[in-house]
Design a protein around this motif. Structure first.
Motif, PDB file in Angstrom:
ATOM      1  N   HIS A  92    -113.013 -62.757   4.584  1.00  0.00           N
ATOM      2  CA  HIS A  92    -113.488 -63.545   6.036  1.00  0.00           C
ATOM      3  C   HIS A  92    -111.917 -62.597   6.685  1.00  0.00           C
ATOM      4  O   HIS A  92    -111.072 -63.197   6.011  1.00  0.00           O
ATOM      5  CB  HIS A  92    -113.240 -64.799   6.029  1.00  0.00           C
ATOM      6  CG  HIS A  92    -113.203 -65.645   7.085  1.00  0.00           C
ATOM      7  ND1 HIS A  92    -114.370 -65.286   8.432  1.00  0.00           N
ATOM      8  CD2 HIS A  92    -112.608 -65.908   8.602  1.00  0.00           C
ATOM      9  CE1 HIS A  92    -114.800 -66.173   8.939  1.00  0.00           C
ATOM     10  NE2 HIS A  92    -113.252 -66.451   8.967  1.00  0.00           N
ATOM     11  N   GLY A  93    -112.176 -62.162   8.162  1.00  0.00           N
ATOM     12  CA  GLY A  93    -110.953 -61.953   8.683  1.00  0.00           C
ATOM     13  C   GLY A  93    -110.132 -60.681   8.252  1.00  0.00           C
ATOM     14  O   GLY A  93    -111.007 -59.913   7.414  1.00  0.00           O
ATOM     15  N   PRO A  94    -109.019 -60.194   9.083  1.00  0.00           N
ATOM     16  CA  PRO A  94    -108.524 -60.829  10.030  1.00  0.00           C
ATOM     17  C   PRO A  94    -109.228 -61.808  10.645  1.00  0.00           C
ATOM     18  O   PRO A  94    -109.644 -60.926  11.794  1.00  0.00           O
ATOM     19  CB  PRO A  94    -107.201 -60.418  10.138  1.00  0.00           C
ATOM     20  CG  PRO A  94    -107.423 -59.058   9.873  1.00  0.00           C
ATOM     21  CD  PRO A  94    -108.382 -58.643   8.524  1.00  0.00           C
ATOM     22  N   VAL A  95    -109.039 -62.534  11.666  1.00  0.00           N
ATOM     23  CA  VAL A  95    -109.286 -63.747  12.948  1.00  0.00           C
ATOM     24  C   VAL A  95    -108.804 -64.715  12.995  1.00  0.00           C
ATOM     25  O   VAL A  95    -107.944 -65.038  12.689  1.00  0.00           O
ATOM     26  CB  VAL A  95    -110.965 -64.427  12.680  1.00  0.00           C
ATOM     27  CG1 VAL A  95    -112.032 -64.003  11.802  1.00  0.00           C
ATOM     28  CG2 VAL A  95    -110.871 -65.369  11.973  1.00  0.00           C
ATOM     29  N   ASN A  96    -108.881 -64.454  14.530  1.00  0.00           N
ATOM     30  CA  ASN A  96    -108.003 -65.555  15.026  1.00  0.00           C
ATOM     31  C   ASN A  96    -108.335 -67.137  15.190  1.00  0.00           C
ATOM     32  O   ASN A  96    -109.380 -66.972  16.107  1.00  0.00           O
ATOM     33  CB  ASN A  96    -107.615 -65.118  16.707  1.00  0.00           C
ATOM     34  CG  ASN A  96    -106.514 -65.909  17.430  1.00  0.00           C
ATOM     35  OD1 ASN A  96    -105.200 -66.548  16.912  1.00  0.00           O
ATOM     36  ND2 ASN A  96    -107.112 -66.445  18.258  1.00  0.00           N
ATOM     37  N   VAL A  97    -107.635 -67.692  14.951  1.00  0.00           N
ATOM     38  CA  VAL A  97    -108.169 -69.296  14.772  1.00  0.00           C
ATOM     39  C   VAL A  97    -107.294 -69.936  15.922  1.00  0.00           C
ATOM     40  O   VAL A  97    -106.374 -70.106  15.697  1.00  0.00           O
ATOM     41  CB  VAL A  97    -108.155 -69.800  13.540  1.00  0.00           C
ATOM     42  CG1 VAL A  97    -109.059 -71.510  13.512  1.00  0.00           C
ATOM     43  CG2 VAL A  97    -108.765 -68.787  12.683  1.00  0.00           C
ATOM     44  N   PRO A  98    -108.246 -70.487  17.050  1.00  0.00           N
ATOM     45  CA  PRO A  98    -107.569 -71.296  18.034  1.00  0.00           C
ATOM     46  C   PRO A  98    -107.078 -72.578  17.740  1.00  0.00           C
ATOM     47  O   PRO A  98    -107.810 -72.973  16.469  1.00  0.00           O
ATOM     48  CB  PRO A  98    -108.372 -71.634  19.257  1.00  0.00           C
ATOM     49  CG  PRO A  98    -109.564 -70.209  18.865  1.00  0.00           C
ATOM     50  CD  PRO A  98    -109.803 -70.226  17.472  1.00  0.00           C
ATOM     51  N   GLY A  99    -105.738 -73.341  17.891  1.00  0.00           N
ATOM     52  CA  GLY A  99    -105.261 -74.379  17.745  1.00  0.00           C
ATOM     53  C   GLY A  99    -103.689 -73.523  16.257  1.00  0.00           C
ATOM     54  O   GLY A  99    -103.258 -74.244  15.762  1.00  0.00           O
ATOM     55  N   GLN A 100    -104.556 -72.267  15.373  1.00  0.00           N
ATOM     56  CA  GLN A 100    -104.453 -72.383  14.128  1.00  0.00           C
ATOM     57  C   GLN A 100    -103.029 -70.488  14.313  1.00  0.00           C
ATOM     58  O   GLN A 100    -101.538 -70.560  13.674  1.00  0.00           O
ATOM     59  CB  GLN A 100    -105.118 -72.430  12.706  1.00  0.00           C
ATOM     60  CG  GLN A 100    -104.345 -72.552  11.354  1.00  0.00           C
ATOM     61  CD  GLN A 100    -105.570 -71.279  10.510  1.00  0.00           C
ATOM     62  OE1 GLN A 100    -106.245 -72.953  10.555  1.00  0.00           O
ATOM     63  NE2 GLN A 100    -104.745 -71.447   9.702  1.00  0.00           N
ATOM     64  N   GLY A 101    -103.641 -69.519  14.516  1.00  0.00           N
ATOM     65  CA  GLY A 101    -103.595 -68.670  14.885  1.00  0.00           C
ATOM     66  C   GLY A 101    -104.114 -67.881  13.741  1.00  0.00           C
ATOM     67  O   GLY A 101    -105.949 -68.269  13.679  1.00  0.00           O
ATOM     68  N   GLY A 102    -104.239 -66.095  13.410  1.00  0.00           N
ATOM     69  CA  GLY A 102    -104.919 -65.360  12.789  1.00  0.00           C
ATOM     70  C   GLY A 102    -104.602 -65.960  11.451  1.00  0.00           C
ATOM     71  O   GLY A 102    -103.726 -66.223  10.592  1.00  0.00           O
TER      72      GLY A 102
END
Length: 250
Positions: A92-102
């Motif tokens: 999974h990813g890499p993706v950006n997760v709001p409030g956390q980061g990559g």
């Protein structure tokens, strides 16, 4: 709070087949306050100041209930490329997760599911206080995991024991003096064991009693090691975790 440098624990999360049961259990055991599901179906346990303690997410398909460790990375895309080059398989990813980061999740060459996180500014990971992350160790039959993670993070590896009868290593991030993760050779399926800190005024034995009353199974009775008093449990969904009442530092 953790100093989130490269190779330092940045998050733990639980994949569970029953989110409600897991939320109920850990909230009762550790006093966690857990967010409602965000749009992605993810929940965070947080301190009263908003620092993230852990994440909880639904298991995919027939995935085994388990805790996963995420290590910090300076460049999540570069880490993903490095993990692939070193023999890992991106899940999974890499993706950006709001409030956390990559965020990146992969299966490393010995079979354990591991995450990496590139924390965004202001992100805080709670640790080393009662009910939060205290330690993690990689359980694997293959000591080559040391080389894999060292190549990705630059961590130094120190052997404990003789490497045969007892094969345990500790990883210390570059530029730091204190190890943050261990690796234990075992015949069990590869995966992470996450330890939660226990209040010394309460103690491991008492928390084990409380966990049992909440439906947990005791896999290893409370016992003393140099780091403190530990116990290994399985929560009501079957996810393994451990407790640690740390030995007071001299």
């Amino acid at each position: 709070m953790t100093n989130i440098g490269p190779g330092t624990p940045a998050l733990i999360d639980l994949q569970t087949p029953d989110e409600d049961a897991s939320v109920q259990f850990y909230s009762a055991l550790f006093g966690w306050t857990i967010d409602a599901q965000n749009p992605s179906g993810y929940r965070y346990a947080r301190t009263d100041k908003g620092a993230i303690i852990a994440g909880i997410r639904a298991a995919y398909g027939e995935a085994t209930p388990a805790w996963t460790l995420y290590l910090a990375a300076d460049d999540i895309a570069e880490t993903a490329q490095g993990a692939t080059v070193q023999g890992g398989s991106i899940l999974h990813g890499p993706v950006n997760v709001p409030g956390q980061g990559g965020v990146l999740i992969f299966a490393e060459p010995t079979g354990a599911i591991t995450g990496f996180s590139q924390p965004e500014p202001g992100y805080e990971f709670a640790s080393h206080t009662p009910g939060t992350f205290a330690w993690a160790e990689l359980l694997t039959a293959d000591g080559k995991a040391d080389d894999f993670y060292s190549a990705l993070t630059g961590a130094s590896v120190t052997q404990l024991g003789d490497g045969e009868h007892y094969d345990y290593t500790i990883w210390t991030p570059a530029g730091q003096q204190v190890p943050v993760v261990g690796r234990l050779r075992t015949d069990a399926p590869a995966g992470w064991r996450v330890y939660f800190a226990v209040d010394p005024d309460v103690g491991t034995d008492k928390v084990v009693e409380i966990a049992a009353a909440l439906g947990a199974a005791t896999l290893t009775e409370p016992n003393d090691i140099p780091a403190g008093r530990i116990a290994i449990l399985a929560d009501p969904t079957g996810a393994e975790f451990a407790l640690l009442t740390p030995t007071p530092r001299k």
